[in-house]
Design an enzyme around this catalytic site. Structure first.
Site, short mmCIF file in Angstrom:
data_model
loop_
_atom_site.label_atom_id
_atom_site.label_comp_id
_atom_site.label_asym_id
_atom_site.label_seq_id
_atom_site.Cartn_x
_atom_site.Cartn_y
_atom_site.Cartn_z
N ASN A 1 -21.45 -27.49 -19.56
CA ASN A 1 -20.80 -26.22 -19.90
C ASN A 1 -19.42 -26.05 -19.29
OD1 ASN A 1 -23.19 -25.69 -21.21
ND2 ASN A 1 -23.42 -23.63 -20.38
N LEU B 1 -35.21 -21.86 -12.18
CA LEU B 1 -35.99 -21.17 -11.15
C LEU B 1 -36.67 -19.91 -11.68
CD1 LEU B 1 -33.35 -21.48 -8.28
CD2 LEU B 1 -35.27 -23.01 -8.77
N GLY B 2 -36.26 -19.43 -12.83
CA GLY B 2 -36.87 -18.25 -13.43
C GLY B 2 -36.35 -16.94 -12.88
N ASN C 1 -32.71 -29.99 -18.18
CA ASN C 1 -32.23 -30.39 -16.85
C ASN C 1 -33.26 -30.06 -15.79
OD1 ASN C 1 -29.78 -31.78 -16.76
ND2 ASN C 1 -28.60 -29.93 -17.24
N ILE D 1 -35.87 -14.78 -10.19
CA ILE D 1 -35.89 -14.80 -8.72
C ILE D 1 -35.14 -13.61 -8.12
CG2 ILE D 1 -36.20 -17.29 -8.58
CD1 ILE D 1 -33.21 -17.55 -8.03
N ALA E 1 -30.09 -20.27 -25.42
CA ALA E 1 -29.21 -21.40 -25.72
C ALA E 1 -29.57 -22.01 -27.07
CB ALA E 1 -29.31 -22.45 -24.62
N LYS F 1 -20.35 -20.23 -10.05
CA LYS F 1 -19.67 -20.07 -11.33
C LYS F 1 -18.23 -19.60 -11.10
CE LYS F 1 -20.38 -20.52 -15.77
NZ LYS F 1 -21.46 -19.89 -16.53
N TYR G 1 0.85 -1.19 0.00
CA TYR G 1 0.00 0.00 0.00
C TYR G 1 0.88 1.25 0.00
CZ TYR G 1 -4.21 2.73 0.70
OH TYR G 1 -5.24 3.62 0.53
N VAL H 1 -32.67 -17.65 -13.73
CA VAL H 1 -31.71 -18.41 -12.93
C VAL H 1 -32.03 -19.91 -12.99
CG1 VAL H 1 -30.67 -18.72 -10.66
CG2 VAL H 1 -31.39 -16.45 -11.41
#
Length: 762
Positions: free
Chosen positions: A320, A81-82, A288, A84, A200, A96, A41, A78
């Site tokens: 993926n 789950l759509g 999936n 969310i 996709a 990820k 620093y 997501v």
């Protein structure tokens, strides 16, 4: 409690304990002294700041920018789950980031944006972009995802990729090229049905067309049916793939089709539809967690089918993780300004070609295969294939250079591939390989201390994960109470050796034990008493084939548990002494340490035998053993008996087992530091090699080192793994953790698998 409920609880605990989340920031520089902090620093940090102010590209030289990828989402699409929201998407984005790290050594930082406005999203990403070397867009709903990616690619000078679009496209395209080759069909001639019209599906279809698929041969369907050119209110993406054929349903589209690509919902493809397809149909059912048609049903319906799914429990998983870590790795390493079509197509070709090469034994072992070979059930590499990191990034990097988007071209490709392989040293893939291999053929495993909460927790995980089939020994009332507390409702065998419930079996075991030990002073009465002790009973279960393997030692001292194993199970043929090895998952990769538990002062002959048995154990994990025989001296520099015996053991190994890569006597620093070793001892068998196995001159040195590494570095440990026993029995350390017991259970199962294979061959 159902398996789904159990998994839900485990998932929540996993994310919450011991600290919330899955990633953290770790310093990469020294910070122990005032001088270190002054450099890190103020005032030292001013110097790189000034250099970057002169030339912004110096940020790659002096900061983490070049290895830092932002994983960005607004939480509108997501997983399954759509919409969310951004906060709820964070666990996925952290996950990820974890995958980026463990597969390609890329630092992923998750960023969740609280906006559905395309312009605001884009402006925010552009504003923070100077921090990062690349942008991975994730879980953004269509059609907004298309515009967001398109504009960011145009307006930023760093790689941008929406993995939901391109990840599946790249992996499935590689699989498709290989499937077509096996079916002896040409991509420009086959009729393709695409079920799904999201991000996709659109990206997949565009990529297939880039490889030669003809628009007139493609039929795409959405929730309303076939996307026809005469349909009203089509989005620009759907209009791009609209067909002129006068058909409306999936059933009609599947008539004489060569290829089905599923990116939609479960169970929409029927056996009748499969039977209507052309000869050698290619079916990628990638919904999936449940595919468009169940794998078992599909292969039962058509023997000539070539099938892939998104699931890991069937051949040909379109995953993926085969793509995005390695694509970004290659892009970052040449400082690419974008990820273009040439780079994506290079990744496709690299993956397709890798599947045709001979598969390393490590991969065969991980998936329980005798030999994976290119064919109908192996058209795409496995996620655990260690060659991926040295195959896909170079292909992507070369394509970036050739297409003119690389700012830092690579000149020495051989050195680059070596650097990529070295990145795997920080990755603990071995545990995943071990568990995956155990699951291929689960075995009956005895837990003689199942009335202890942690042991029963381990047994529950072993059962739920499909690693093995637990047999629970202990006080039955306590086990049932603990099972209720854990909501562990599996119908498993419970044996209480203190009760009269199993008297007939105890008498049978006692007689067998007496026959084994009657000339060692054991009476039949004493043998019957011993069978009321769990470890003796458990050992006899394995001896008599009523169980395949066992682990014990959680609640008793090591010698107490080893004794019945030696008495009842005994040593394998041609083994003079048993030993134990610990596998440590360290920063430099897996390290095997022996003998950590049994032989106090091994002789030269003992050390040679321990090294030989340890080498076999290392191979069990799919690794090539590189063994250093440790001492306080180097290559005969001391004549003291302690050093001399190590030197003598090495001489024996060189004479009797020249195929083993082993050398010594050698000090630990010279063994582990390749440059130091090469400069001082270039004649050594270890010169230029990465040592992964250490044989110690005494139990004291081995045990102390193993526990130091475990406690100081918080290294994960598997072991002690028993070597030289006649059956697969393993004794864990007193007070072992649940995770350690689960890992040892996987070792015991794999041990049993290997012995079964050898028995069949014999």
């Amino acid at each position: 409690m159902s398996k789904d409920s159990t998994r839900r609880r485990e998932a929540l605990v996993y994310h919450a304990k011991p600290q919330p989340g899955k990633i953290k920031i770790v310093p990469t520089k020294k910070y122990a002294t005032q001088r270190d902090l002054a450099l890190a620093y103020s005032p030292g940090v001013a110097e790189p700041c000034l250099e970057i102010a002169k030339d912004k590209s110096n940020a790659y030289k002096y900061t983490t920018k070049g290895n830092l990828v932002a994983v960005i989402s607004n939480g509108t699409a997501v997983l399954g789950l759509g919409d969310i929201g951004p906060e709820a998407s964070k666990p996925v984005m952290e996950g990820k980031g974890l995958l980026f790290k463990i597969f390609a050594d890329i630092d992923g930082m998750d960023i969740e944006l609280d906006t559905k406005d395309v312009d605001k999203f884009i402006e925010t990403v552009k504003t923070i972009a100077p921090t990062f070397g690349g942008i991975n867009l994730e879980d953004i709903k269509a059609p907004e995802a298309f515009e967001i990616e398109r504009r960011l690619k145009e307006e930023l000078d760093i790689p941008v990729m929406h993995d939901d679009q391109h990840g599946t496209a790249i992996i499935s395209a590689a699989a498709l090229l290989n499937a077509l080759e096996i079916a002896e069909k040409k991509i420009d001639e086959v009729r393709i049905v695409i079920s799904g019209a999201g991000a996709a599906a659109v990206s997949c279809t565009r990529l297939y067309k880039a490889f030669g698929a003809k628009a007139e041969n493609i039929v795409m369907l959405d929730s309303k049916g076939v996307i026809r050119s005469d349909r009203d209110s089509l989005s620009s993406e759907k209009a791009e793939f609209a067909t002129d054929r006068k058909i409306d349903t999936l059933e009609e589209a599947m008539q004489d089709a060569d290829v089905f690509i599923g990116l939609s919902i479960a169970d929409i493809v029927t056996p009748e539809m499969l039977n209507a397809m052309a000869v050698d149909p290619i079916v990628f059912a990638m919904a999936n967690p449940d595919p468009e048609i169940a794998y078992d049903l599909a292969i039962k319906t058509r023997e000539d089918i070539i099938m892939a799914t998104g699931r890991s429990d069937h051949p040909n998983q379109v995953n993926n993780v085969l793509g995005f870590p390695f694509i970004f790795r290659g892009a970052l390493d040449v400082r690419a300004t974008k990820i273009n079509e040439e780079m994506k197509m290079a990744a496709v070709r690299a993956l397709a070609e890798l599947a045709k090469e001979m598969v390393p034994e490590q991969v065969n072992i991980a998936y329980g295969e005798t030999k994976l070979t290119f064919g109908r059930e192996y058209i795409i590499p496995k996620p655990f294939d260690p060659r991926l990191i040295a195959t896909v990034p170079p292909a992507v990097a070369k394509a970036a250079i050739e297409s003119g988007v690389a700012k830092e071209p690579i000149e020495d490709w051989e050195r680059y591939e070596e650097q990529l392989l070295q990145r795997l040293g920080n990755d603990n893939k071995l545990l995943r390989l071990l568990h995956s291999r155990a699951k291929t053929n689960p075995k009956r495993i005895v837990f003689p201390e199942a009335d202890h909460l942690d042991v029963l927790k381990a047994a529950q995980i072993v059962f739920d994960e499909g690693i093995g089939i637990p047999i629970l020994l202990g006080r039955k009332d306590v086990i049932l109470e603990l099972k209720q507390e854990l909501e562990f409702d599996a119908d498993l065998t419970i044996i209480d050796t203190k009760t009269d419930d199993h008297n007939e079996k105890k008498k049978q075991y006692a007689k067998q034990y007496w026959e084994l030990r009657k000339r060692k002073g054991v009476t039949l009465y004493e043998a019957e008493k011993k069978m009321r002790e769990r470890n003796y009973y458990a050992a006899m279960m394995v001896n008599e084939g009523d169980a395949d393997c066992l682990i014990s030692g959680y609640s008793r001292s090591y010698p107490t548990v080893v004794r019945p194993m030696l008495e009842l199970i005994g040593k394998a043929n041609n083994v003079s002494k048993v030993a134990a090895v610990n596998l440590m998952m360290t920063e430099r990769g897996p390290m095997f340490l022996a003998d950590t538990s049994i032989n106090i002062e091994p002789s030269a002959n003992d050390l040679a035998n321990i090294a030989q048995m340890t080498a076999s154990a290392v191979k069990l994990f799919g690794l090539e053993p590189v063994i250093a025989m440790l001492s306080y001296s180097n290559f005969g520099s001391s004549e003291h008996p302690v050093a001399r015996k190590v030197n003598d053991a090495v001489r024996m190994l060189h004479e009797e087992h020249p195929e083993i890569i082993v050398d010594g006597d050698i000090q630990t620093d010279f063994a582990l530091n390749q440059e130091l070793h090469q400069s001082k001892f270039p004649f050594s068998k270890l010169a230029g090699r990465k040592v992964n196995t250490l044989i110690f001159p005494s139990l004291a040195s081995a045990n102390i080192t193993y526990k130091l590494i475990k406690e100081l570095n918080k290294s994960e440990s598997i072991g002690p793994i028993m070597l030289g026993m006649n059956k697969p029995v393993h004794v864990i350390q007193l007070g072992a953790s649940v995770e350690e017991m689960v890992n040892m259970a996987a070792v015991a199962v794999v041990d049993a698998q290997e012995r079964g294979k050898r028995k069949k061959k014999a």
